[in-house]
Write a protein that holds these residues in place. Structure first.
Motif, PDB file in Angstrom:
ATOM      1  N   MET A   1      17.062 -34.343   6.679  1.00 50.47           N
ATOM      2  CA  MET A   1      17.215 -33.070   7.449  1.00 50.47           C
ATOM      3  C   MET A   1      18.018 -32.493   6.438  1.00 50.47           C
ATOM      4  O   MET A   1      18.985 -32.658   5.894  1.00 50.47           O
ATOM      5  CB  MET A   1      17.736 -34.096   9.334  1.00 50.47           C
ATOM      6  CG  MET A   1      18.034 -32.377  10.012  1.00 50.47           C
ATOM      7  SD  MET A   1      19.540 -33.404  10.962  1.00 50.47           S
ATOM      8  CE  MET A   1      18.025 -34.201  11.982  1.00 50.47           C
ATOM      9  N   VAL A   5      21.619 -28.025   9.366  1.00 46.85           N
ATOM     10  CA  VAL A   5      21.121 -28.493  10.671  1.00 46.85           C
ATOM     11  C   VAL A   5      21.648 -30.100  11.351  1.00 46.85           C
ATOM     12  O   VAL A   5      21.600 -30.558  12.537  1.00 46.85           O
ATOM     13  CB  VAL A   5      19.406 -28.610  10.571  1.00 46.85           C
ATOM     14  CG1 VAL A   5      18.883 -29.597  12.131  1.00 46.85           C
ATOM     15  CG2 VAL A   5      18.709 -27.464   9.918  1.00 46.85           C
ATOM     16  N   LEU A   9      23.090 -29.622  15.694  1.00 44.14           N
ATOM     17  CA  LEU A   9      22.677 -30.804  16.105  1.00 44.14           C
ATOM     18  C   LEU A   9      24.615 -31.798  16.461  1.00 44.14           C
ATOM     19  O   LEU A   9      24.313 -32.137  18.031  1.00 44.14           O
ATOM     20  CB  LEU A   9      21.993 -31.892  15.926  1.00 44.14           C
ATOM     21  CG  LEU A   9      20.366 -31.128  15.621  1.00 44.14           C
ATOM     22  CD1 LEU A   9      19.395 -31.860  14.923  1.00 44.14           C
ATOM     23  CD2 LEU A   9      20.009 -30.096  16.709  1.00 44.14           C
ATOM     24  N   THR A  43      14.804 -22.591  13.827  1.00 47.15           N
ATOM     25  CA  THR A  43      14.896 -24.420  13.207  1.00 47.15           C
ATOM     26  C   THR A  43      14.371 -25.107  13.637  1.00 47.15           C
ATOM     27  O   THR A  43      13.872 -26.794  13.616  1.00 47.15           O
ATOM     28  CB  THR A  43      15.501 -24.566  12.096  1.00 47.15           C
ATOM     29  OG1 THR A  43      15.296 -23.170  11.089  1.00 47.15           O
ATOM     30  CG2 THR A  43      15.100 -25.718  11.104  1.00 47.15           C
ATOM     31  N   VAL A  44      15.830 -25.797  14.553  1.00 43.70           N
ATOM     32  CA  VAL A  44      15.765 -26.874  15.854  1.00 43.70           C
ATOM     33  C   VAL A  44      15.337 -27.054  17.489  1.00 43.70           C
ATOM     34  O   VAL A  44      15.178 -27.884  18.147  1.00 43.70           O
ATOM     35  CB  VAL A  44      17.210 -27.752  16.112  1.00 43.70           C
ATOM     36  CG1 VAL A  44      17.778 -27.371  14.477  1.00 43.70           C
ATOM     37  CG2 VAL A  44      17.721 -25.811  16.809  1.00 43.70           C
ATOM     38  N   THR A  47      12.362 -29.751  17.936  1.00 42.94           N
ATOM     39  CA  THR A  47      12.835 -30.947  17.967  1.00 42.94           C
ATOM     40  C   THR A  47      13.443 -30.608  19.581  1.00 42.94           C
ATOM     41  O   THR A  47      13.502 -31.656  20.174  1.00 42.94           O
ATOM     42  CB  THR A  47      13.352 -31.038  17.172  1.00 42.94           C
ATOM     43  OG1 THR A  47      14.598 -30.479  17.343  1.00 42.94           O
ATOM     44  CG2 THR A  47      12.109 -31.450  16.252  1.00 42.94           C
ATOM     45  N   GLU A  48      14.344 -29.792  19.532  1.00 42.03           N
ATOM     46  CA  GLU A  48      15.246 -29.006  21.060  1.00 42.03           C
ATOM     47  C   GLU A  48      14.189 -29.271  21.983  1.00 42.03           C
ATOM     48  O   GLU A  48      15.095 -28.479  22.942  1.00 42.03           O
ATOM     49  CB  GLU A  48      16.553 -28.690  20.478  1.00 42.03           C
ATOM     50  CG  GLU A  48      17.494 -29.210  19.227  1.00 42.03           C
ATOM     51  CD  GLU A  48      17.959 -30.650  19.801  1.00 42.03           C
ATOM     52  OE1 GLU A  48      19.094 -30.795  21.241  1.00 42.03           O
ATOM     53  OE2 GLU A  48      18.153 -31.777  19.543  1.00 42.03           O
TER      54      GLU A  48
END
Length: 482
Positions: A1, A5, A9, A43-44, A47-48
């Motif tokens: 990762m 990032v 997170l 970018t997240v 996944t989020e």
């Protein structure tokens, strides 16, 4: 990762910045900080499970340069597949028309737009691109201006604003790191030429003051950020303690008044006394919402109120507390009012009620009491401060319940002669704001017979030979006027 990032997170988890599935409006100016923030959030986003909206404001100060920035953000958002909203404002004309400070006016209009975008998209969060260097500048600027621990906390990581949460996901990343990230990922950005002008104190502090101080401490920015984190946590704890004290000790009515007992305030630690006074002022008036005990004028105002609560201070005192609030100390009672309390508006107007019969109930709403009269054969052994027995055969009827008049005197039990009612109020520590509303029982000759809750006169006392007793009990009125 990616390291950035991972840090993003971790910061999000530590502070609960968002939850999976949230919609976030990203405020993007076109500068490197906000463009990196948009890229990181994108970018997240998978996944989020985040829904993103990019929002851009052209304030209309820099002509074509501002227009180019709007195009840059629009193009970058389209490349990422993020919905884009923008507005072009004519802030110079707005500032000229309103006379507002340019920075304050721009901030107000910018936030209006961001909130409108959030409402249209059902967003729960607005992301702002303040970073660690911004935090350091803010803390130093507040130190130089004078601040308390609340000011040292700097820019909050998140705060509620209306119905959305403002979040700052980059607050622990410094500007150099953001520039490195932008270069690594080929993120386009614009440089705002106004940031290099020393017209604003923040710019001067960033361009001149911080670099000079960093000659003596190269880690100054990190130190100021660390101070902000420590102060923020401690300030939050103090806020919670103050709120608990407020809920426990303060009688209040929102937008009207707040009241404390002097001993309750004095029993608190010094820091909590100041915080509680500040909270009361904030509670009553939005104009004072920015009060911090470290700001000179506000600190002096808070200290004046705090000192007024000391046992050695005058027992009756008042002052302007700012924001349309007046503070009163009345013996052991501390009161804050928006405007002027009703009982101080050139006093209560004269009122008078005649007692019609020996068995009657007389309501006196101005005085907050009802009088229950009964005829008895013998006097009671125990009546309390709000009950009195009179020898009816010695009274001059009709009796009247009224508020005080100039020159009122009472023949007090155990005292030769008479005493001014005004002096009795002072001796009994009756608050000045209550004196003109307090009901007095007087006879047909105007002699004061009784002040419920305070004193009764030596007139018409009962004894073992009394056979015609007028018993009067004062109870709270059901139509009390405030």
């Amino acid at each position: 990762m990616d390291e950035w990032v991972r840090r993003l997170l971790a910061f999000k988890d530590e502070h609960g910045l968002w939850r999976e599935g949230d919609c976030i409006v990203a405020a993007v100016s076109g500068g490197p900080d906000s463009m990196v923030m948009l890229h990181l959030l994108h970018t997240v986003s998978d996944t989020e499970r985040l829904q993103l909206v990019a929002a851009h404001v052209d304030h209309g100060f820099r002509g074509q340069e501002s227009a180019n920035e709007s195009t840059l953000v629009r193009t970058f958002a389209a490349k990422l597949g993020v919905p884009f909203e923008s507005v072009t404002l004519d802030m110079p004309s707005y500032i000229e028309a309103t006379g507002m400070n340019s920075q304050q006016a721009s901030r107000m209009k910018r936030y209006e737009f961001l909130h409108a975008v959030a409402a249209r998209h059902g967003a729960s969060h607005i992301a702002l691109a303040h970073h660690a260097d911004d935090q350091a500048e803010t803390v130093l600027m507040r130190l130089l201006r004078g601040t308390g621990t609340g000011g040292l906390a700097g820019i909050p990581v998140k705060r509620r604003d209306k119905n959305v949460e403002l979040i700052r996901p980059l607050l622990r990343i410094n500007k150099a790191e953001l520039a490195a990230y932008a270069d690594l990922h080929s993120i386009p950005y614009a440089i705002d030429s106004s940031n290099e002008k020393r017209d604003y104190w923040r710019n001067e502090l960033r361009l001149d003051v911080l670099p000079y101080l960093e000659q003596h401490n190269p880690q100054l920015s990190s130190s100021l950020n660390r101070l902000a984190e420590i102060a923020s946590a401690e300030d939050q704890w103090m806020q919670d303690e103050t709120r608990r004290a407020f809920d426990r000790l303060a009688a209040r009515s929102l937008g009207s008044f707040c009241e404390l007992q002097r001993a309750d305030l004095a029993s608190l630690p010094l820091a909590l006394q100041r915080r509680l006074i500040k909270l009361i002022l904030n509670y009553l008036s939005m104009e004072t919402a920015g009060l911090t005990p470290g700001d000179k004028a506000d600190f002096e105002r808070i200290e004046a109120i705090r000192h007024a609560a000391l046992a050695t201070s005058p027992t009756t005192w008042q002052t302007d507390a700012g924001g349309g609030i007046r503070f009163y100390r009345e013996y052991d009672r501390l009161r804050w009012w928006i405007g002027e309390p009703h009982s101080r508006k050139s006093s209560w107007p004269p009122y008078a009620y005649t007692i019609e019969a020996m068995d009657d109930v007389l309501d006196v709403p101005e005085g907050g009491l009802s009088f229950r009269l009964t005829n008895a054969v013998t006097a009671a052994d125990e009546r309390g401060r709000y009950g009195a027995d009179f020898d009816a055969d010695q009274l001059l009827f009709p009796l009247t319940v009224r508020n005080r008049r100039p020159g009122d005197r009472m023949s007090v039990v155990g005292l030769n002669g008479t005493k001014k009612v005004q002096d009795m109020f002072v001796d009994l520590k009756i608050p000045p704001s209550e004196r003109d509303r307090m009901p007095l029982l007087v006879d047909a000759a105007g002699q004061v017979l009784w002040i419920p809750g305070a004193r009764r006169s030596a007139i018409a006392l009962t004894d073992a030979g009394t056979t015609n007793v007028l018993r009067i009990q004062a109870v709270p009125s059901t139509t009390n006027i405030e």
